[in-house]
Design a protein around this motif. Structure first.
Motif, mmCIF file in Angstrom:
data_model
loop_
_atom_site.group_PDB
_atom_site.id
_atom_site.type_symbol
_atom_site.label_atom_id
_atom_site.label_comp_id
_atom_site.label_asym_id
_atom_site.label_seq_id
_atom_site.Cartn_x
_atom_site.Cartn_y
_atom_site.Cartn_z
ATOM 1 N N ASP A 337 0.855 -1.195 0.000
ATOM 2 C CA ASP A 337 0.000 0.000 0.000
ATOM 3 C C ASP A 337 0.890 1.242 0.000
ATOM 4 N N ALA A 343 -7.144 -0.625 -4.657
ATOM 5 C CA ALA A 343 -7.500 -1.573 -3.598
ATOM 6 C C ALA A 343 -7.299 -3.002 -4.096
ATOM 7 N N ALA A 348 -4.322 -8.149 -3.896
ATOM 8 C CA ALA A 348 -3.623 -9.279 -4.524
ATOM 9 C C ALA A 348 -2.199 -9.407 -3.981
ATOM 10 N N ARG A 351 -2.477 -10.732 -0.312
ATOM 11 C CA ARG A 351 -2.840 -12.151 -0.251
ATOM 12 C C ARG A 351 -1.667 -13.032 -0.683
ATOM 13 N N ASP A 352 -0.900 -12.571 -1.649
ATOM 14 C CA ASP A 352 0.266 -13.347 -2.059
ATOM 15 C C ASP A 352 1.314 -13.369 -0.952
ATOM 16 N N THR A 367 -11.212 -22.140 -6.885
ATOM 17 C CA THR A 367 -11.600 -21.164 -7.904
ATOM 18 C C THR A 367 -11.849 -21.877 -9.232
ATOM 19 N N GLU B 11 -3.590 -20.812 -17.586
ATOM 20 C CA GLU B 11 -4.743 -20.992 -16.695
ATOM 21 C C GLU B 11 -4.380 -20.722 -15.239
ATOM 22 N N VAL B 12 -3.185 -21.101 -14.842
ATOM 23 C CA VAL B 12 -2.747 -20.799 -13.474
ATOM 24 C C VAL B 12 -2.720 -19.286 -13.274
ATOM 25 N N LEU B 15 -6.321 -18.136 -12.993
ATOM 26 C CA LEU B 15 -6.906 -18.483 -11.695
ATOM 27 C C LEU B 15 -6.376 -17.574 -10.596
ATOM 28 N N LEU B 18 -8.155 -14.337 -10.784
ATOM 29 C CA LEU B 18 -9.518 -14.455 -10.247
ATOM 30 C C LEU B 18 -9.504 -14.512 -8.724
ATOM 31 N N ALA B 19 -8.506 -15.186 -8.160
ATOM 32 C CA ALA B 19 -8.423 -15.386 -6.711
ATOM 33 C C ALA B 19 -7.695 -14.242 -6.015
ATOM 34 N N ARG B 20 -7.326 -13.219 -6.766
ATOM 35 C CA ARG B 20 -6.602 -12.062 -6.213
ATOM 36 C C ARG B 20 -5.341 -12.502 -5.471
ATOM 37 N N LEU B 21 -4.524 -13.264 -6.185
ATOM 38 C CA LEU B 21 -3.219 -13.668 -5.663
ATOM 39 C C LEU B 21 -2.162 -13.194 -6.653
ATOM 40 N N ALA B 22 -1.332 -12.243 -6.245
ATOM 41 C CA ALA B 22 -0.295 -11.715 -7.139
ATOM 42 C C ALA B 22 0.906 -12.656 -7.129
ATOM 43 N N LEU B 23 0.740 -13.837 -7.740
ATOM 44 C CA LEU B 23 1.813 -14.838 -7.756
ATOM 45 C C LEU B 23 3.010 -14.335 -8.548
ATOM 46 N N ASP B 24 4.214 -14.664 -8.060
ATOM 47 C CA ASP B 24 5.391 -14.347 -8.872
ATOM 48 C C ASP B 24 5.616 -15.511 -9.844
ATOM 49 N N GLU B 27 6.284 -18.962 -8.497
ATOM 50 C CA GLU B 27 5.127 -19.632 -7.903
ATOM 51 C C GLU B 27 4.247 -20.246 -8.988
ATOM 52 N N PHE B 31 3.291 -24.072 -8.843
ATOM 53 C CA PHE B 31 1.909 -24.492 -8.576
ATOM 54 C C PHE B 31 1.275 -25.195 -9.770
ATOM 55 N N PRO B 95 -7.036 1.758 0.085
ATOM 56 C CA PRO B 95 -6.486 2.319 -1.156
ATOM 57 C C PRO B 95 -7.632 2.719 -2.094
#
Lengths: 504, 102
Positions: A337, A343, A348, A351-352, A367, B11-12, B15, B18-24, B27, B31, B95
């Motif tokens: 932030d 937001a 995201a 959560r990561d 999901t 697709e990962v 997904l 959609l799941a609001r995960l900022a994967l690097d 990851e 995964f 934010p």
């Protein structure tokens, strides 16, 4: 002088009632034990020494004033870190809730306090109760008191290990797919999953709402029953709470009689993939039930072969929805932030940063299973399999009063052994999952150690919904017969722990 | 998405969004194969013929559970904000919610 940490909860309660010991002395003894051994075991994420001693002193004062207190007043207890405790951190084993202090008590916590139990602290767990080993805790694994190199089960490994290590006579756990029973099995302790809706879920951080259920962890069946009676019962704050009287589980534990009881051995829960020593101890225990006057039949539950895959669609689906609440807005971790992002970006990134790998895997799996075009083939189909499992149980309970199986296919595996193989980890819940899907009552009782590794084996007893008393009747009968043979409880043969001093 | 029980790298990524995960990227690489293995395993349920089987969403047949509508104390403003990552003027500070163009 008697070591107060070695007493059962029932014997502690008797000593408190008679005035032989004070609640403060009992609490201090357990806090000392935690300081001595929890550095090695790591059952606790938080110990509230000051709060516990204060609570114990208040119980002593009330008892001295002649107040009529509940049967477990002054007995210490550990609480799994997924249950909200006002003023005490509740992290669910996750970085995303690190340091969060709930502004309210869960109904379970409230009932413990109202009954005069002394909350020692919060126990370690797999993150948001996802796992079978506690290795998915963000704060490091718990170690099995029988062998510190091995897992104590999960997700409630902290609660089971605390009880097995004599750090607390009682603990509260939660069971979504086996998280009370499998840790009980691998630590040589007793754990019960009450009928779904038997114990309020208000203030229990939800993993899979249609499966989650809190229940007792203890070293004896009677102790588990005494705790069960404290936490069970209708709660208007939980719309899935059953509005019906709780079966008299304490009387059932004292009755401890299986004469005439029809015991069904589940055909599907054994064979390939089961450790020989687990099957051996299980078969011996079934023979003992027969000697005690029970009749034994085999029951066929073909849909159980599909319970594990159905569960690993239903659970991630519900979990992906429930864990959406961790959005970095009103509580929990907020990362990234810096004023530049929206937001959604912050959500995201947070959560990561906040969720560990197993939580992420299950959120994404859920999901996927719920996404348009896949819903019918995955989540929809899993719900139909759930119906088939409920039907198999109904048919089996026409022929048997209780069903039995090993609690877990193997004894405690080594820390690290399955951490990179999610499917191998999931197999630990093979026998416990059907009860969660059907919502019935289920318990694990220790039945010896496997000859090949000397580690504890648990037997699972399953009863129809709302017939929780049958678990205690059968569990106590078996426990008593085994204790007569051995001359002690199984847990009494657990090795001495190194007293290296705790991290607390 | 692709054939059931098989999941691609794209697709990962989808997904995770959609799941609001900022994967690097690491990851995503890790995964992807794990999710693929799990999906193949759980796809076994599709072997069962369930044409005439109704779904079970819940263990208990409960419907329309209500409780009486009585006023009772809730959290105070201070309690409600006690766990907030950021608060200002007695409110949650968040934010910006709308995009740059809005």
């Amino acid at each position: 002088m008697t070591d107060l940490t070695r007493l059962t909860a029932a014997d502690t309660a008797a000593a408190l009632t008679s005035g032989d010991v004070s609640a403060a002395e009992v609490t201090e003894a357990h806090l000392a034990r935690i300081r001595a051994v929890d550095g090695a075991v790591h059952a606790f994420l938080h110990v509230d020494a000051e709060g516990a001693v204060d609570a114990a002193r208040r119980i002593d004062a009330r008892r001295a004033a002649g107040e009529d207190l509940g049967p477990l007043a002054g007995v210490p207890i550990a609480v799994k870190d997924v249950i909200a405790t006002e003023g005490m951190p509740t992290t669910c084993g996750s970085r995303i809730l690190e340091g969060w202090v709930p502004p309210y008590d869960a109904t379970v916590t409230r009932r413990l306090k109202d009954a005069g139990l002394v909350v020692l602290g919060k126990t370690n767990m797999d993150e948001f109760a996802m796992g079978s080993s506690t290795e998915h805790s963000a704060f490091g694994p718990t170690h099995n008191p029988w062998d510190l190199e091995r897992i104590p089960g999960g997700s409630g490994g902290g609660s089971a290990a605390a009880v097995a290590a004599f750090e607390a006579p009682l603990a509260v756990g939660t069971d979504t797919g086996g998280s009370i029973r499998q840790p009980a099995a691998v630590t040589g302790t007793v754990g019960a999953k009450p009928t779904y809706g038997g114990v309020s879920r208000y203030g229990l951080v939800a993993l899979a709402s249609s499966l989650d259920q809190a229940g007792p962890c203890a070293r004896t069946v009677l102790d588990a029953a005494l705790l069960h009676a404290v936490i069970a019962g209708h709660d208007p704050l939980d719309s899935t709470s059953v509005d019906a009287p709780v079966a008299d589980v304490v009387a059932a534990a004292r009755q401890a009689d299986v004469a005439g009881v029809r015991v069904g051995v589940v055909k599907q829960l054994g064979g390939e993939g089961y450790q020989p020593g687990v099957e051996q101890r299980f078969r011996e225990a079934v023979s003992i039930l027969e000697e005690l006057g029970a009749s034994v039949v085999e029951v066929d539950c073909p849909a159980f072969d599909y319970a594990l895959p159905a569960y690993y669609l239903i659970l991630p689906s519900e979990c992906s929805s429930n864990l959406a609440r961790f959005d970095a807005m009103r509580y929990g971790l907020r990362a990234g932030d810096d004023g530049g992002g929206s937001a959604e970006d912050v959500m995201a990134v947070s959560r990561d940063a906040g969720f560990g790998p197993e939580a992420k895997r299950r959120i994404m799996l859920g999901t996927y299973a719920l996404s348009s075009g896949y819903y019918d083939a995955y989540y929809g189909q899993a719900q139909k399999v759930r119906t088939l499992i409920v039907r198999d149980f109904a048919a089996a309970f026409e022929r048997a009063d209780v069903l039995v199986s090993p609690t877990a296919p193997t004894t405690a595996f080594r820390i690290g052994e399955r951490i990179d193989d999610p499917l191998a980890m999931y197999l630990a819940d093979l026998c416990t999952i059907p009860s969660n899907l059907a919502g019935n009552a289920s318990m694990s009782v220790p039945v010896g150690v496997a000859p090949e590794d000397g580690l504890p084996v648990g037997l699972q007893v399953i009863a129809p919904p709302m017939a929780d008393d049958r678990l205690y009747r059968v569990g106590a009968a078996l426990e008593g017969a085994l204790a007569d043979r051995w001359g002690h409880l199984l847990i009494d043969q657990a090795p001495e722990l190194p007293t290296t001093g705790g991290a607390q | 998405m692709s054939e059931s029980g098989s999941i691609t790298r794209d697709e990962v990524v989808h997904l995770a969004r959609l799941a609001r995960l900022a994967l690097d990227p690491d990851e995503v690489d890790r995964f992807g194969p794990q999710l693929d293995v799990i999906l193949h395993a759980v796809s076994r349920i599709q072997e069962l013929d369930t044409a005439d089987v109704p779904p079970t969403s819940h263990a208990l047949p409960l419907t329309n559970v209500t409780r009486s509508d009585e006023v009772r104390a809730g959290l105070t403003q201070e309690q409600a904000l006690s766990g907030a990552p950021a608060a200002e003027d007695g409110r949650f500070r968040v934010p910006r919610i709308l995009g740059e163009d809005a």
